[in-house]
Scaffold this active site. Structure first.
Site, short mmCIF file in Angstrom:
data_model
loop_
_atom_site.label_atom_id
_atom_site.label_comp_id
_atom_site.label_asym_id
_atom_site.label_seq_id
_atom_site.Cartn_x
_atom_site.Cartn_y
_atom_site.Cartn_z
N GLN A 128 38.12 -42.68 -1.11
CA GLN A 128 38.17 -41.64 -0.09
C GLN A 128 36.78 -41.31 0.45
O GLN A 128 35.92 -40.86 -0.32
CB GLN A 128 38.81 -40.37 -0.68
N SER A 131 34.08 -36.42 1.88
CA SER A 131 32.98 -35.49 1.64
C SER A 131 31.63 -36.09 2.03
O SER A 131 31.42 -37.29 1.94
CB SER A 131 32.93 -35.11 0.16
N SER A 163 35.20 -41.26 -5.36
CA SER A 163 35.73 -41.83 -6.60
C SER A 163 36.15 -43.28 -6.36
O SER A 163 36.65 -43.62 -5.29
CB SER A 163 36.94 -41.04 -7.08
N GLU A 246 47.72 -33.95 -1.65
CA GLU A 246 46.80 -33.81 -2.78
C GLU A 246 47.07 -32.51 -3.54
O GLU A 246 47.19 -32.50 -4.75
CB GLU A 246 45.36 -33.84 -2.27
#
Lengths: 383, 312
Positions: A128, A131, A163, A246
């Site tokens: 992902q 951020s 991650s 999520e």
């Protein structure tokens, strides 16, 4: 208010339970937490086993390659796999719970055919790219730029807290395609291949000592325009689809796991005589109430979503309480362990450290409280 | 599995809410408070006519034939409205004490070591034990040795009974009465916790300080958000416990609902600032009742022991 399962659902549970009992003993030993290639291999092998048995993408829609399971079946799946000690979704997390559902909901037929089957089969891993160093909980402040050049976007910027980045094949990437537009507009959602020239991944070391996630630097990375999911500058809305997944369902299996841990803590306390301490005993009893109620809250939220409610905001209520309860669980674990709580090799000590991320990741508790106050309670936005 | 209210349950809840708003709305509640009114037998009978006490009795016995989940919805509304009286004990005794189901007899509960509520207005005492449960048909005998306590909650007169009543006729399984009493009390706590959340949100949206509604300040906003989280977790626990009637789940529901009612009332008071500390505000009434209820039927200590014993 009905908590009973239909005969079909009970049959589903029985078949799943039998399958788990048959296949789990054949699984290889779990790799070390820092062995990312090992973890990838382990997690994708498990995904392949699920796929072959017909359990992959259980809650995905049928036309996306999923099984179209009812919410109740999905809960049974999460409950039974956790109870049996099956592997977590692990490295498949983003593909199965973020990127996959987003592509299923917003992608073209071509995009779905290209990206969804490999996720379900465990052939491809996603990470992902949301951020950024200067945009954590304030996701709309992201600055990574994508400039159109023919049938490509040229992407430059950096991402953080990514991650599985070291072992991922694809990244769901949020980029700014219109810097002049208001913050929430002008963002687009791209699927970026991780071995594209210009992508550099640098692992970050967590306070637990592990390399759980990474920084990612993007230097004029060329991403085909065809890899954009949803319309240009519509990435914020596309992303909200993903985030509601999520917060809504990502932690469901973990609640079952916490209840198992709580039982193990009680057993340990009984074995070493600490159970006679009423303060400790009652503390564990209180946590029992907490995790039982969190499981019921999950069932309530699933019921609400099934009736057209919004998982996202109910998910915020759940996440606020769960992230706190998880930290309290491992504080209690440290009390049960006593002097052994200083030993990193003892079970639960590493969990105590990693539990600290739960009130931060996926939207901090402070952000979740704003969401609850503004969207559920209707309080005015702050300045 | 569909863990949501059914259409019938929604209708029942709406009906009770409407009944209570009409017969025991805020103005009436405050008037009763000022008058120091005792138990209102007329209102009690009206509640009975609406099925409040006979709710779980079989239709063959003149009841409504509904179950614990519906009872919980009723008591949630009663808690939100601050409805006074020994509602829990009377519903538990319906069918066992003559006239209780019809609202003619008022039944209160006696628990060892605790003052008895509404002894002056009661006809019978329910004594839930772990072995069996007993009813003293005449509350008057208990009154002979009773000393009035200056009650913390102005709506709940309390009496210290020095000589515990003798055990009388056994009416039901005491363990079941204990857990059901705990669950219905938890439902009242849930209603109170949800109501104080509403009160805090309403005030935070209307009250302006520093040129803005105080609900736009994160410090206030976050207090309100945590109130909702507590109430919603308690709601899931109470509703699920009503469906399963599992004693461990009921203990968890009581623990979380007590916590939600007490802490939400305190946070509601904080959000109201100085206004919250006045007699005119309703916040103190919710807090005082929540404190009393937390001590009734199952204390936090007892609940935690039940929940601990369930582990491993």
């Amino acid at each position: 208010m009905d908590l009973s399962y239909t005969p079909q659902e009970e049959e589903f549970r029985a078949r799943l339970r039998a399958w788990l009992a048959a296949v789990l003993p054949s699984l290889a030993a779990r790799p070390h937490p820092d062995d990312w290639p090992g973890r990838r291999a382990y997690d994708t092998a498990w995904q392949r086993m699920l796929y072959d048995a017909g359990y992959a993408g259980l809650h995905w829609p049928v036309d996306a390659g999923g099984r179209g399971a009812t919410p109740a079946q999905h809960l049974i799946f999460l409950e039974e796999t956790e109870r049996a000690g099956a592997p977590y979704v692990g490295a498949n997390f983003v593909g199965l719970l973020h990127a996959g559902p987003t592509i299923a909901a917003e992608g073209t037929a071509e995009q779905r055919a290209r990206w969804l089957p490999p996720v379900l089969r465990g052939d491809e891993i996603w990470c992902q790219g949301f951020s950024e160093p200067d945009a954590g909980s304030d996701l709309a402040a992201l600055r990574t730029r994508a400039v159109r050049d023919g049938d490509h976007y040229v992407v430059s910027g950096s991402k953080i807290w990514t991650s599985h980045a070291e072992v991922a094949d694809w990244c769901e990437l949020l980029v700014r395609t219109d810097p002049a537009a208001p913050r929430h507009r002008g963002i687009s959602w791209l699927a970026m291949e991780m071995d594209t020239p210009g992508v550099t991944v640098r692992p970050l070391r967590t306070l637990a000592g592990s390399t759980e996630f990474a920084e990612m630097f993007l230097d004029e990375v060329r991403v085909p325009v065809a890899n954009r999911v949803g319309a240009e500058n519509d990435g914020w809305r596309v992303t909200m689809v993903t985030l509601s997944f999520e917060r809504g369902t990502a932690f469901v299996g973990e609640v079952v796991a916490c209840r198992r841990t709580l039982d193990a803590l009680a057993a340990e306390a009984r074995a070493d005589g600490r159970w006679d301490d009423p303060v400790l005993r009652r503390r564990l009893g209180r946590l029992n109430a907490e995790f039982r109620a969190l499981w019921r809250l999950t069932q309530w939220n699933v019921g609400e979503a099934g009736r057209g409610g919004v998982v996202g905001t109910g998910g915020s209520v759940f996440k606020l309480r769960y992230s706190q309860a998880r930290q309290e669980l491992y504080e209690a674990a440290a009390e049960v362990l006593g002097a052994d709580s200083a030993d990193l090799d003892r079970e639960w000590v590493l969990d105590r450290l990693s539990s600290l991320s739960y009130t931060i990741a996926a939207g901090t508790s402070q952000i979740q409280r704003n969401i609850v106050a503004e969207r559920l309670l209707g309080l005015p936005k702050g300045r | 599995m569909d863990f949501q209210l059914s259409d019938d349950q929604r209708a029942l809840r709406a009906g009770v809410r409407e009944l209570l708003a009409g017969r025991f709305g805020r103005d009436r509640m405050r008037a009763d408070l000022d008058a120091g009114a005792g138990l209102d037998r007329t209102l009690w009978r009206e509640l009975a006519r609406a099925g409040f006490f006979a709710l779980r009795l079989p239709e063959a016995e003149g009841g409504v034939g509904l179950g614990l989940p519906e009872a919980v919805l009723l008591f949630e509304e009663a808690g939100a409205a601050l409805l006074p009286g020994p509602l829990v004990a009377t519903q538990l005794a319906a069918g066992a004490v003559k006239g209780a189901a019809e609202g003619e007899a008022v039944v209160t509960a006696w628990e060892p070591g605790r003052p008895v509520a509404h002894l002056d207005g009661a006809d019978a005492l329910l004594v839930p034990g772990s072995e069996g449960a007993a009813v003293l048909r005449d509350a008057g005998r208990a009154r002979e040795s009773a000393v009035p306590v200056r009650s913390l909650d102005p709506f709940t007169p309390l009496w210290r009974v020095t000589n515990p009543p003798e055990v009388g006729e056994q009416v039901s399984d005491g363990g079941r009465l204990r857990t059901e009493g705990a669950l219905l009390t938890a439902a009242e706590q849930l209603g109170s916790a949800a109501r104080t959340t509403d009160m805090a949100v309403q005030h935070a949206g209307a009250r302006e300080q520093f040129g803005s509604p105080i609900g736009s300040f994160q410090a206030v906003k976050h207090l309100c958000a945590e109130m909702l989280v507590r109430a919603e977790l308690a709601r899931s626990a109470v509703y699920a416990a009503a469906v399963t009637a599992d004693p461990v789940e009921i203990a968890g529901a009581k623990l979380l609902a007590d916590e939600a009612a007490v802490r939400n009332a305190r946070d509601c008071l904080q959000v109201h600032g100085g206004m919250g500390f006045t007699w005119e505000s309703d916040v103190h009434l919710h807090l005082k009742r929540a404190w009393l209820r937390a001590g009734w039927w199952m204390t936090a200590e007892a609940a935690e022991e039940v929940l601990a014993t369930d582990l491993c």
